[in-house]
Each structure stands twice: as C-alpha cells, then as structure tokens.
Design a protein around this motif. Structure first.
Motif, PDB file in Angstrom:
ATOM      1  N   ALA A  98      49.607  79.266  44.388  1.00  0.00           N
ATOM      2  CA  ALA A  98      49.395  80.979  44.194  1.00  0.00           C
ATOM      3  C   ALA A  98      49.367  81.452  45.651  1.00  0.00           C
ATOM      4  O   ALA A  98      50.236  82.419  45.942  1.00  0.00           O
ATOM      5  CB  ALA A  98      48.497  81.082  43.243  1.00  0.00           C
ATOM      6  N   ALA A 101      52.881  81.144  47.499  1.00  0.00           N
ATOM      7  CA  ALA A 101      53.615  82.025  46.987  1.00  0.00           C
ATOM      8  C   ALA A 101      53.466  83.535  47.228  1.00  0.00           C
ATOM      9  O   ALA A 101      54.663  84.023  47.730  1.00  0.00           O
ATOM     10  CB  ALA A 101      53.634  82.145  45.421  1.00  0.00           C
ATOM     11  N   THR A 129      49.709  84.599  40.704  1.00  0.00           N
ATOM     12  CA  THR A 129      50.935  84.727  40.990  1.00  0.00           C
ATOM     13  C   THR A 129      51.354  86.274  40.585  1.00  0.00           C
ATOM     14  O   THR A 129      52.145  87.192  41.338  1.00  0.00           O
ATOM     15  CB  THR A 129      52.183  83.848  40.762  1.00  0.00           C
ATOM     16  N   SER A 134      54.116  87.668  42.985  1.00  0.00           N
ATOM     17  CA  SER A 134      54.989  86.529  43.539  1.00  0.00           C
ATOM     18  C   SER A 134      55.449  85.603  42.589  1.00  0.00           C
ATOM     19  O   SER A 134      56.064  84.517  43.008  1.00  0.00           O
ATOM     20  CB  SER A 134      54.274  85.979  44.767  1.00  0.00           C
ATOM     21  N   ALA A 135      55.250  86.212  41.287  1.00  0.00           N
ATOM     22  CA  ALA A 135      55.813  85.283  40.211  1.00  0.00           C
ATOM     23  C   ALA A 135      57.075  84.957  40.374  1.00  0.00           C
ATOM     24  O   ALA A 135      57.740  83.887  39.924  1.00  0.00           O
ATOM     25  CB  ALA A 135      55.334  85.842  39.162  1.00  0.00           C
TER      26      ALA A 135
END
Length: 621
Positions: A98, A101, A129, A134-135
């Motif tokens: 995570a 990301a 995330t 940032s998912a």
C-alpha cells in the motif's frame, strides 16, 4: 509423470511473471517482445527462497524481469515499469505494498500472494490504497498457492523451521500447536493444488500426523464445495486414466534414528558436513549450484563417497585424454612434413572440430574442478572427524543389531565434534530395546569425559521409558485431546523405531518409512498399516464404506518435524525398483541434517530440565 511438482510450480511462476497471462510457447520462454518489455519483481524473504531453486537470474531475464528486489529493503522509483509482487499474505506485506502504491513507485502493481490471503489482510490492503487514492494502480490481486520450496522434481520443503520442537514441547499451548498444524495443512494444500490432484490421505492414529490429516481434509472439503475450483481444470485436462495419488503423513518420531545417523553417500554427506541449502553450496572460497543442471551430481550424488572420488579421477583422466587428442589433431606439420592441398583441408577440418569442442571441454573442466574442490573439502572433514568410523559403527548397530563396544567408546572419546559423539550415542540408544546397564554407563561416562551436553541423550532416554508406560494409552489417543496428546507424544510411535530396529535398513537399506509407504501404495491387507486412518476429501463425510485403498501408482510422502536426504534416497529407490515403476514425491516441514536435528532434541531436553554433563555447544535456536 502426472506428478511433476517442480515443472508445475515453475509453470505457475512463469505465468505469474507474464502478468498472469497464459504463455503460448511450450517452454514458457519469450516475453521480451511483449508489451510489458521489462518489469520489476518484488519479493519477501520466504518467496525469494521458494523461487531460488527453480529460477536463476538469467531465467528471470528471459521472462522480462530486469530487477528483482526485496520488499523489506529501500527501493527506488521506476515509474514507467509494472511491478510483480510475490509475497506471503501478512499484514506487514500488505502495508508495504500500500505504501509503494501511494508513493507511485511503479506504473502498475500485480500482487501475488504465495498462499490463500486471509480476508482481514485483503481488507487492510484495500482500505490503505483507497485512503491514499492509489487503488487504480493495483492491476490485480491473486492467490498463487506456491508456498513451498521445490528443491527437485520429487523433493519439497514447507520451510517451517523447528516444527519438531514446537510439536513436542510439553509446555506448548494448545493454540500454538493448532496454528502450526493449520500452517502445515495449508502448505500441503498448496502442494496438492499445484499438482491439481486431490489425494487420498493415510496416516497413523494419534499425534501430529492425524491432526494435519484432519485439518487438510477439512480444508480440501471446503474448497471443493466451490465450483469451479483449483482442481476442476486439472480434473478435466487429466484423462480418465489419471489415478489419484495417496498422501502418506508421518511424524518424525515414527523413525528418529534416520534423522540423526551419519551417512556415507555423496549427497547426504555434502548436506551434513558442508553448508548446503536451497541447492546451493558455500565453500570458503567458492559458491556452487548443485542441482539437476549438473550431470555429475545427478549421476553420482547417491554413490558412496569413495566411488565419487574414483569417478572424479576417471573423468579427469578422460578429459586429459580428449585434450591431448585435440592437440595432436591440430598439431599439423610438426615433423617437417609439408602439406599438400588435401592435408590442408583435413587440418582445417580438425581445427574446426577442435574449436567446436572447446566449449564442451571447458564445461567439463569446470565441473571436474568443482567436484574436486567439494570432495577435497569433504575429505578434510572425514579425516579430521573419523566420519567413516562413525558411519561404520552406526551402520552396524542399525543394520546388524550389533555393536563393537571398543569402537563405540573409542569414537566417543576420540576424534569428532561433540555433535558427532552425541549422534552416535543417541543412535546406540535407539538401536537396542534394552541396552546393557554396564554398557550404557560406559557410554554416558565417555560423553561426560568429552564434555558433551547430555540434554538430547537424556531426552531420547526419557522418550524410551515413557514409551513403555504410554504404549496402551497412545493407541486410543484422540485428536481432540490435545493436552493429553502433548504429554503422551514423548512416547508417540517410538515403538516403531525400537521394535523393528534390527531390520531397519535391511533389504538393501530399506527404511521402516519406505516399507510402510510401499504397503500403503499396495493397498493390500497388511498388519503394519491396517490400523492407519483414511481420509478421502471427495467422499461424503458420513460413509466409510467403499473407500479406495489402492493400489496407487503415485504417492506424496510427508514427514512432519523434518525430513532428510537418507529417506528421500530410500523412496526414490522404491519408485525405481517397483514393477511397474511408481512415482514418489517426498516432502517435509524442513530438510534437516543430523546436527540440526540433534540440536532440536537437545533443546527439548533442556526445556524438560534434562541434561548437563558438559559444556554445551548446542545452543537453543
């Protein structure tokens, strides 16, 4: 063979490296021309270990991996490259992914967990995330069921250290034993899922083997309820001729002496005496790969050490002869003889042949040098520690049921490490149902004289005496009664070692383990295995009738508490000598040498308050 574990694990890893797309080429090569021309591979420590025996750095490049990095180390941003993660499903790893990301370290994230990801870990990754927006960078999250180390096509380890101590510690909490049993069951689930075969499970009653069998049976039953599942595709692709394998589960206490004894074959010697891990050998000045890419290792690793030394000499002589031949052919007009045209053509041909044979000769020389160095290192230990004497004395006790008392005592007082002496003394204990009291006293006195810590010796002695007391109780032990079981485990199955020990290695060094596996594969009535439990995850829970008991062509043999190369060799030989040939895969919670296993026995002795009698060089691990 249907059960080609290493190939199947490699196929899954290759597919993962190509972003989980099926590869068209049969050898899994290529990848450079794909739209993902290069990518980053990020792993944690355990996944680096599982990848190391099946893929080398050069192989990774073939699959478009330009950098492979440890998730725990600081990494630089490569914003235009996709990243493939292969990590265990832990909260810490989820947090690191995570954070990567959020920082936009890579263009996209293809997250592969080495085994089934628990829901809380998945939720944690999703929440983190989402919070950092940032998912969108996470392209895929997949369970890969790869969480085992495949050392060879027929050999694997779950890399679960000190399982023997954890399962045999009388102070172990129920929850610790249960979580270890679940971890072993999950590792075995990964193995059978990779093979794509639902096995029929056999094990002795009581103890860890039954607990693991029950846990694996429950996990497989739950998984098979879902359609499609990991076994659906395999079932449809395997023709109707494919027969299910039998999974034979054993507890290390089933046959203790094999885990302790010295051996005289090349491979077990290298594992026992030198630093050999994950098919890699470290000598003071060199590092070597020892696996199926080395033809000398494949051909000679089960030979007795003196035969290996002879073979190295023979190959060196052959190499020198071939080099001389090439030199003579390309020597040309040495004796003042002038060439005419035909000679010139002939000589050019010889020259071309010589040039073509150079790479092969160079490779042979490298291989000969490598094994010369290994054999020299082994020879140093053998002479310094009288390892041939230890092997001979132990072999006499285990195979013939006899002991040369003078030889035994002189070894205990003479050359060899403290662990060597301890292993010999424990082998002596396990070789005789009731050793002579006077002889036993002399053995103990010799150990004290050599300042050997007695913890492991006293622990095995305690096991033997408790075994007699608990013989009746252990046969009725139920898996639900964990607390009683942990106490009784001191004596669990030790009778198999002491009772049948005189013919332990008879019939061409056949071990009790191999004899039992052979009986389970045959599936005929046999007093040795008639009381073994049978679990069939595909059968209805209620019925016990109509269960398939064999014969089986394929078996997976798993040792809970640590395996070794001696058992592996014995099972390989079983497969080779059977008519028609059988295929046996051997695995264990970890692959141990005699020193590592005696250290675990010593640790248990210390936990039980036994031992003393010398300066310990067996620290608790």
């Amino acid at each position: 063979m249907a059960l080609s574990l290493r190939k199947k694990q490699l196929d899954l890893i290759t597919r993962m490296l190509h972003l989980n797309q099926q590869q068209p080429s049969p050898d899994g090569g290529g990848g450079e021309g794909d739209e993902e021309a290069y990518k980053i591979l990020v792993m944690d420590g355990p996944c680096i270990s599982l990848l190391s025996p099946v893929l080398r750095v050069g192989d990774l490049r073939k699959h478009g991996v330009t950098l492979h990095l440890n998730i725990d180390k600081a990494r630089q941003q490569v914003a235009d490259a996709p990243a493939v993660y292969l990590v265990r499903p832990t909260p810490a790893n989820a947090d690191r992914i995570a954070a990567d990301a959020a920082a936009g370290l890579y263009a996209s994230f293809h997250v592969n967990f080495s085994t089934s990801v628990p829901r809380p870990v998945l939720d944690r990754l999703a929440a983190a995330t989402a919070a950092s927006r940032s998912a969108h960078r996470v392209a895929r999250v997949a369970d890969q069921y790869l969480d085992f180390v495949c050392l060879e096509d027929g050999l694997f380890s779950l890399a679960q250290p000190r399982a023997y101590v954890a399962l045999n510690d009388p102070a172990a909490a129920d929850s610790d034993i249960t979580s270890l049993v679940e971890a072993v069951a999950l590792g075995l689930f990964c193995v059978v899922a990779t093979l794509g075969a639902v096995p029929i499970i056999r094990c002795a009653r009581g103890g860890p083997a039954e607990m693991v069998a029950a846990a694996l049976d429950a996990r497989l039953r739950d998984h098979l309820l879902a359609k499609p599942n990991l076994f659906t595709e395999a079932a449809s692709s395997a023709a109707s001729s494919f027969q299910r394998p039998v999974l034979c589960l054993f507890d290390r206490n089933f046959e203790l002496s094999v885990g302790i004894q010295h051996d005289w074959s090349y491979r077990p010697l290298v594992h026992d005496v030198l630093s050999f891990k994950l098919n890699k050998l470290k000598l003071p000045t060199e590092k070597y790969d020892l696996d199926d890419s080395d033809p000398f290792w494949v051909a000679n690793s089960w030979s007795p050490f003196p035969k290996v030394a002879e073979e190295i000499e023979a190959q060196l002589a052959k190499y020198k002869q071939d080099v001389d031949e090439v030199n003579q052919r390309t020597g040309g007009g040495r004796d003042g003889v002038e060439f005419d045209g035909t000679d010139l053509i002939g000589n050019t041909k010889h020259l071309m042949n010589a040039v073509n044979s150079l790479p092969e000769l160079t490779e042979r020389k490298k291989m000969i040098d490598k094994h010369t160095n290994i054999a020299t290192a082994l020879l140093g230990h053998i002479k310094e520690r009288s390892l041939d004497g230890y092997y001979e004395c132990e072999n006499d006790m285990l195979v013939n049921g006899t002991v040369d008392r003078n030889m035994l005592l002189s070894l205990l007082r003479g050359k060899g490490t403290k662990e060597d002496k301890l292993r010999l003394a424990v082998t002596y204990l396990l070789s005789f149902e009731a050793p002579l009291a006077s002889e036993l006293e002399q053995v103990e006195a010799a150990l004290r004289e050599s300042e050997v810590d007695m913890s492991a010796f006293q622990y095995v002695k305690r096991i033997k005496s408790l075994n007699t007391q608990f013989a009746a109780a252990s046969s009725t032990a139920s898996r639900s009664n964990i607390v009683d079981w942990a106490e009784k485990l001191y004596g669990q199955s030790i009778s198999a070692v002491t009772a049948g020990v005189k013919n332990l290695l008879s019939d061409g060094r056949q071990l009790a383990l191999t004899r039992t596996v052979e009986a389970l594969m045959e599936g005929k009535p046999n007093p040795e295995v008639d009381n073994y439990l049978l679990f069939d995850p595909r059968a209805p829970r209620s019925g016990t009738g109509g269960q398939f008991r064999g014969p089986f062509r394929e078996a997976i043999v798993f040792m809970i508490g640590g395996g070794n190369y001696i058992e592996y060799r014995s099972l390989v030989e079983l497969g080779q000598r059977s008519q028609p040939s059988k295929h046996v895969i051997y695995g264990a919670t970890e692959i141990l040498n005699g020193v590592e296993f005696i250290q675990q026995l010593a640790e248990l002795g210390q936990k039980a308050g036994l031992g003393g009698g010398g300066s310990s060089n067996l620290p608790p691990q």
